[in-house]
Design a protein around this motif. Sequence first.
Motif, PDB file in Angstrom:
ATOM      1  N   ASN A 105      -8.403 -17.179   1.568  1.00  0.00           N
ATOM      2  CA  ASN A 105      -7.516 -17.589   2.635  1.00  0.00           C
ATOM      3  C   ASN A 105      -7.154 -19.138   3.013  1.00  0.00           C
ATOM      4  O   ASN A 105      -8.396 -19.700   2.756  1.00  0.00           O
ATOM      5  CB  ASN A 105      -7.491 -16.894   3.863  1.00  0.00           C
ATOM      6  N   GLY A 106      -6.212 -19.451   3.614  1.00  0.00           N
ATOM      7  CA  GLY A 106      -6.161 -20.884   3.672  1.00  0.00           C
ATOM      8  C   GLY A 106      -6.489 -21.266   5.073  1.00  0.00           C
ATOM      9  O   GLY A 106      -7.462 -20.813   5.506  1.00  0.00           O
ATOM     10  N   GLU A 107      -5.611 -22.108   5.939  1.00  0.00           N
ATOM     11  CA  GLU A 107      -6.065 -22.577   7.292  1.00  0.00           C
ATOM     12  C   GLU A 107      -5.770 -21.581   8.113  1.00  0.00           C
ATOM     13  O   GLU A 107      -6.334 -21.811   9.411  1.00  0.00           O
ATOM     14  CB  GLU A 107      -5.365 -24.037   7.601  1.00  0.00           C
ATOM     15  N   SER A 108      -5.159 -20.550   8.103  1.00  0.00           N
ATOM     16  CA  SER A 108      -4.402 -19.817   9.312  1.00  0.00           C
ATOM     17  C   SER A 108      -5.076 -18.499   9.039  1.00  0.00           C
ATOM     18  O   SER A 108      -5.290 -17.900   7.994  1.00  0.00           O
ATOM     19  CB  SER A 108      -2.916 -19.589   9.219  1.00  0.00           C
ATOM     20  N   ALA A 109      -5.482 -17.780  10.335  1.00  0.00           N
ATOM     21  CA  ALA A 109      -6.047 -16.384  10.177  1.00  0.00           C
ATOM     22  C   ALA A 109      -4.847 -15.367   9.926  1.00  0.00           C
ATOM     23  O   ALA A 109      -3.730 -15.702  10.509  1.00  0.00           O
ATOM     24  CB  ALA A 109      -6.669 -15.946  11.478  1.00  0.00           C
ATOM     25  N   LEU A 110      -4.957 -14.403   9.157  1.00  0.00           N
ATOM     26  CA  LEU A 110      -3.921 -13.441   8.796  1.00  0.00           C
ATOM     27  C   LEU A 110      -4.632 -11.882   9.235  1.00  0.00           C
ATOM     28  O   LEU A 110      -5.563 -11.669   9.089  1.00  0.00           O
ATOM     29  CB  LEU A 110      -3.506 -13.317   7.455  1.00  0.00           C
ATOM     30  N   THR A 111      -3.345 -11.222   9.780  1.00  0.00           N
ATOM     31  CA  THR A 111      -3.863  -9.923  10.030  1.00  0.00           C
ATOM     32  C   THR A 111      -3.099  -9.008   8.919  1.00  0.00           C
ATOM     33  O   THR A 111      -1.885  -9.113   8.895  1.00  0.00           O
ATOM     34  CB  THR A 111      -3.449  -9.473  11.341  1.00  0.00           C
ATOM     35  N   ILE A 112      -3.730  -8.033   8.262  1.00  0.00           N
ATOM     36  CA  ILE A 112      -3.461  -7.253   7.383  1.00  0.00           C
ATOM     37  C   ILE A 112      -3.555  -5.716   7.587  1.00  0.00           C
ATOM     38  O   ILE A 112      -4.710  -5.406   8.158  1.00  0.00           O
ATOM     39  CB  ILE A 112      -3.977  -7.707   5.899  1.00  0.00           C
ATOM     40  N   ARG A 113      -2.640  -4.931   6.838  1.00  0.00           N
ATOM     41  CA  ARG A 113      -2.862  -3.586   6.845  1.00  0.00           C
ATOM     42  C   ARG A 113      -3.419  -3.210   5.564  1.00  0.00           C
ATOM     43  O   ARG A 113      -2.515  -3.414   4.427  1.00  0.00           O
ATOM     44  CB  ARG A 113      -1.656  -2.869   7.254  1.00  0.00           C
ATOM     45  N   THR A 114      -4.331  -2.625   5.357  1.00  0.00           N
ATOM     46  CA  THR A 114      -5.047  -2.421   4.004  1.00  0.00           C
ATOM     47  C   THR A 114      -3.930  -1.256   3.237  1.00  0.00           C
ATOM     48  O   THR A 114      -3.618  -0.397   3.997  1.00  0.00           O
ATOM     49  CB  THR A 114      -6.435  -1.820   3.880  1.00  0.00           C
ATOM     50  N   THR A 115      -3.777  -1.342   1.821  1.00  0.00           N
ATOM     51  CA  THR A 115      -3.132  -0.581   1.226  1.00  0.00           C
ATOM     52  C   THR A 115      -4.073   0.226   0.131  1.00  0.00           C
ATOM     53  O   THR A 115      -3.446   1.150  -0.491  1.00  0.00           O
ATOM     54  CB  THR A 115      -2.100  -1.162   0.436  1.00  0.00           C
ATOM     55  N   SER A 116      -5.505  -0.166  -0.045  1.00  0.00           N
ATOM     56  CA  SER A 116      -6.561   0.380  -0.824  1.00  0.00           C
ATOM     57  C   SER A 116      -7.678   0.284  -0.441  1.00  0.00           C
ATOM     58  O   SER A 116      -7.777  -0.717   0.394  1.00  0.00           O
ATOM     59  CB  SER A 116      -6.315  -0.233  -2.244  1.00  0.00           C
ATOM     60  N   CYS A 117      -8.521   1.099  -0.736  1.00  0.00           N
ATOM     61  CA  CYS A 117      -9.921   0.965  -0.399  1.00  0.00           C
ATOM     62  C   CYS A 117     -10.678  -0.145  -1.381  1.00  0.00           C
ATOM     63  O   CYS A 117      -9.927  -0.583  -2.355  1.00  0.00           O
ATOM     64  CB  CYS A 117     -10.784   2.177  -0.408  1.00  0.00           C
TER      65      CYS A 117
ATOM     66  N   VAL B  78       0.409  -8.176   4.710  1.00  0.00           N
ATOM     67  CA  VAL B  78       0.358  -9.065   6.059  1.00  0.00           C
ATOM     68  C   VAL B  78       1.148  -8.335   7.119  1.00  0.00           C
ATOM     69  O   VAL B  78       2.431  -8.113   6.855  1.00  0.00           O
ATOM     70  CB  VAL B  78       0.815 -10.437   5.850  1.00  0.00           C
ATOM     71  N   ILE B  79       0.802  -8.239   8.263  1.00  0.00           N
ATOM     72  CA  ILE B  79       1.355  -7.611   9.374  1.00  0.00           C
ATOM     73  C   ILE B  79       1.754  -8.788  10.358  1.00  0.00           C
ATOM     74  O   ILE B  79       2.385  -8.446  11.496  1.00  0.00           O
ATOM     75  CB  ILE B  79       0.853  -6.377   9.981  1.00  0.00           C
ATOM     76  N   GLU B  80       0.605  -9.821  10.549  1.00  0.00           N
ATOM     77  CA  GLU B  80       0.847 -10.888  11.565  1.00  0.00           C
ATOM     78  C   GLU B  80       0.258 -12.035  10.995  1.00  0.00           C
ATOM     79  O   GLU B  80      -0.692 -12.179  10.321  1.00  0.00           O
ATOM     80  CB  GLU B  80      -0.138 -10.301  12.930  1.00  0.00           C
ATOM     81  N   GLY B  81       0.663 -13.147  11.279  1.00  0.00           N
ATOM     82  CA  GLY B  81       0.277 -14.326  11.047  1.00  0.00           C
ATOM     83  C   GLY B  81       1.099 -14.936   9.827  1.00  0.00           C
ATOM     84  O   GLY B  81       2.016 -14.171   9.119  1.00  0.00           O
ATOM     85  N   HIS B  82       0.999 -16.291   9.645  1.00  0.00           N
ATOM     86  CA  HIS B  82       1.716 -16.991   8.472  1.00  0.00           C
ATOM     87  C   HIS B  82       0.740 -18.061   8.069  1.00  0.00           C
ATOM     88  O   HIS B  82      -0.121 -18.816   8.821  1.00  0.00           O
ATOM     89  CB  HIS B  82       2.926 -17.641   9.065  1.00  0.00           C
ATOM     90  N   GLY B  83       0.534 -18.205   6.749  1.00  0.00           N
ATOM     91  CA  GLY B  83      -0.330 -19.111   5.943  1.00  0.00           C
ATOM     92  C   GLY B  83      -0.145 -18.773   4.667  1.00  0.00           C
ATOM     93  O   GLY B  83       0.764 -18.589   3.888  1.00  0.00           O
ATOM     94  N   VAL B  84      -1.293 -19.397   3.769  1.00  0.00           N
ATOM     95  CA  VAL B  84      -1.247 -19.586   2.421  1.00  0.00           C
ATOM     96  C   VAL B  84      -2.500 -18.710   1.893  1.00  0.00           C
ATOM     97  O   VAL B  84      -3.444 -18.876   2.709  1.00  0.00           O
ATOM     98  CB  VAL B  84      -1.017 -20.773   1.877  1.00  0.00           C
ATOM     99  N   MET B  85      -2.479 -18.522   0.659  1.00  0.00           N
ATOM    100  CA  MET B  85      -3.773 -18.026   0.090  1.00  0.00           C
ATOM    101  C   MET B  85      -3.793 -18.553  -1.322  1.00  0.00           C
ATOM    102  O   MET B  85      -2.980 -18.625  -2.187  1.00  0.00           O
ATOM    103  CB  MET B  85      -3.613 -16.374  -0.250  1.00  0.00           C
ATOM    104  N   ASP B  86      -4.935 -18.993  -1.799  1.00  0.00           N
ATOM    105  CA  ASP B  86      -5.307 -19.309  -3.190  1.00  0.00           C
ATOM    106  C   ASP B  86      -5.599 -17.992  -4.131  1.00  0.00           C
ATOM    107  O   ASP B  86      -6.741 -17.480  -3.970  1.00  0.00           O
ATOM    108  CB  ASP B  86      -6.726 -20.253  -3.112  1.00  0.00           C
ATOM    109  N   GLU B  87      -4.814 -17.503  -5.041  1.00  0.00           N
ATOM    110  CA  GLU B  87      -4.917 -16.555  -5.815  1.00  0.00           C
ATOM    111  C   GLU B  87      -4.984 -16.825  -7.344  1.00  0.00           C
ATOM    112  O   GLU B  87      -5.292 -15.967  -8.039  1.00  0.00           O
ATOM    113  CB  GLU B  87      -3.673 -15.546  -5.909  1.00  0.00           C
ATOM    114  N   SER B  88      -5.517 -18.187  -7.459  1.00  0.00           N
ATOM    115  CA  SER B  88      -5.750 -18.605  -8.844  1.00  0.00           C
ATOM    116  C   SER B  88      -6.817 -17.649  -9.663  1.00  0.00           C
ATOM    117  O   SER B  88      -6.801 -17.706 -10.951  1.00  0.00           O
ATOM    118  CB  SER B  88      -5.954 -20.148  -8.725  1.00  0.00           C
ATOM    119  N   TYR B  89      -7.928 -17.333  -8.810  1.00  0.00           N
ATOM    120  CA  TYR B  89      -8.892 -16.697  -9.671  1.00  0.00           C
ATOM    121  C   TYR B  89      -8.475 -15.431  -9.934  1.00  0.00           C
ATOM    122  O   TYR B  89      -9.055 -14.887 -11.300  1.00  0.00           O
ATOM    123  CB  TYR B  89     -10.144 -16.495  -8.541  1.00  0.00           C
TER     124      TYR B  89
END
Length: 216
Positions: free
Chosen positions: A93-105, A60-71
């Motif tokens: 992803n939860g209720e907020s948009a997140l901006t990420i920088r990819t670390t893998s294809c 994550v490079i921008e934004g704040h929120g939560v993610m469901d990783e239970s799966y």
Amino acid sequence: MESYALRSASSVLAALAKRMPSGAHRKRESAIVDVALTDVAIGDTLVVYPHDICPVDGVVIEGHGVMDESYLTGEPFQISKTSGSTVLSGAINGESALTIRTTSCAADSRYAKIMEVMRESEAKRPNLRRLGDRLGAIYTPVALTVAVLAWAISGEAVRFLAVLVIATPCPLLLAIPMPSSDQFPFAPADDHRQRAPSCSSRSPECRTAIFDKTGH
């Protein structure tokens, strides 16, 4: 019956593959463009909108929120995500948009690795199953030969049927492949991922079970 069980197992893989998005929202400067998942490269900037499934692993490079990783992890609660947090492909992803920088294809992401393991698990045949196939290849011709001899000697067709009923190879040929194929479709639904089908056949030898902190 075995083919039906194998088709059921394949349907689970199809459902897992269908769950992943086919594209991603790539951000360049101030523009956001939808691109195919295969076009996502390491270092790209992606936007993960609310309730979207994260397409690839990243940070994550921008934004704040939560993610469901239970799966993916079995954790029964949502994970907080802020700048610098890692995100996993397949997480919701939860209720907020997140901006990420990819670390893998996409092909090297966590979700793709899980899919690869499950495909290998489906393709592998347990040793016990291979033994059953070899025994069945010998047992079936012998049973047919004995049934024909019984008919020829007695002159009664009912003897032929009686031998086949008593010596039917169905229990031998189906008792092994059916359970090993049937267990595969239900395992992911129960949050159970099995790396190799041979694990089940070796379970009577198990003396120690280790559970992670989630109890799975």
